[in-house]
Design a protein around this motif. Structure first.
Motif, short mmCIF file in Angstrom:
data_model
loop_
_atom_site.label_atom_id
_atom_site.label_comp_id
_atom_site.label_asym_id
_atom_site.label_seq_id
_atom_site.Cartn_x
_atom_site.Cartn_y
_atom_site.Cartn_z
N SER A 1 40.94 -2.06 -9.02
CA SER A 1 39.48 -2.25 -9.08
C SER A 1 38.97 -3.06 -7.90
CB SER A 1 39.09 -2.93 -10.40
OG SER A 1 39.67 -4.21 -10.51
N THR A 2 39.79 -4.00 -7.42
CA THR A 2 39.40 -4.78 -6.24
C THR A 2 39.34 -3.90 -5.00
OG1 THR A 2 40.37 -6.82 -7.14
CG2 THR A 2 40.04 -6.73 -4.76
N SER B 1 36.23 -1.80 -5.18
CA SER B 1 35.04 -2.61 -4.90
C SER B 1 34.89 -2.83 -3.40
CB SER B 1 35.14 -3.94 -5.62
OG SER B 1 34.04 -4.77 -5.31
N HIS B 2 36.00 -3.16 -2.73
CA HIS B 2 35.96 -3.33 -1.27
C HIS B 2 35.56 -2.03 -0.58
CE1 HIS B 2 37.21 -7.44 -0.83
NE2 HIS B 2 38.39 -7.26 -1.41
N ILE C 1 46.89 -6.54 -4.71
CA ILE C 1 45.61 -6.76 -5.35
C ILE C 1 45.39 -5.64 -6.37
CG2 ILE C 1 44.56 -8.01 -3.44
CD1 ILE C 1 43.28 -5.47 -2.48
N THR C 2 44.39 -5.80 -7.23
CA THR C 2 44.18 -4.80 -8.27
C THR C 2 43.48 -3.57 -7.71
OG1 THR C 2 41.99 -5.63 -8.91
CG2 THR C 2 43.93 -6.65 -9.97
#
Length: 211
Positions: free
Chosen positions: A179-180, A183-184, A176-177
């Motif tokens: 930034s993801t 965010s999580h 996953i990225t």
């Protein structure tokens, strides 16, 4: 540029750490102090991004200084750097709001990584003590049954954080990225009421999600 204040009562330690950090293009040591009270004053006056904090210093100790600094508006991140890999010190540092816990013999690479991690909102605990001390904290406390509404993905990321994985490593592991992941991690902090990644890790261990 990441501004750093070094708080340690040994001049040789301050000098050595400064040489290591000032050699990096993105880090600048902007203050050197030898007491906890001076660290608090320097944090207010110099507004560093990160404070590297020894524990045992004359007068106010580093843990009390950490508590005062992390309570400031727009507080700098504090990384506790100590000779003592004590469960009590780690637990107190976490509760005081520290964004990292590093042993002085961890080496230059981890010192630099700890500063960068703290400045970016991550946390680094010396790999040599992460599993053992967080495990001891969990063993000395009843397993938590505190309610939470973490999703399956958030639980997976929280567990990875507790194993000492960086955001970059988690992103690569989970395809996953970055930034993801960030965010999580923010969502996990909000849901758990955790101030930083160290507190997320402590919750995971108390919840017995890893052993």
């Amino acid at each position: 540029m990441i501004g750093v204040v070094l708080a340690d009562d040994h001049e040789m330690v301050r000098t050595g750490f400064r040489m290591v950090l000032d050699a990096e293009d993105d880090i600048a040591v902007i203050g050197l102090v030898g007491t906890g009270q001076d660290a608090v004053d320097a944090a207010r006056r110099l507004r560093p991004d990160v404070v590297l904090m020894d524990i045992r210093m004359p007068g106010m100790n580093g843990l009390d200084a950490t508590r005062l600094i992390t309570a400031m508006p727009d507080a700098p991140r504090v990384v506790v750097v100590t000779t003592f890999d004590s469960e009590e010190y780690l637990r107190t540092a976490i509760h005081a709001g520290a964004s990292g816990f590093l042993l002085k013999d961890a080496g230059p690479r981890l010192l630099i990584e700890a500063v960068r991690a703290a400045a970016s909102g991550d946390a680094l605990v010396s790999p040599s003590i992460t599993v053992r001390l967080l495990g001891e904290i969990a063993a000395s406390h009843p397993a938590t049954s505190a309610p939470h509404d973490l999703s399956a993905r958030e639980l997976e990321i929280a567990t990875a954080i507790a194993r000492g994985r960086t955001n970059e490593e988690i992103a690569a592991d989970m395809f996953i990225t970055l930034s993801t992941v960030k965010s999580h991690a923010r969502n996990i902090s909000v849901k758990l009421g955790a101030r930083n990644r160290v507190e997320i890790a402590a919750w995971v261990w108390r919840a017995r999600l890893i052993r």
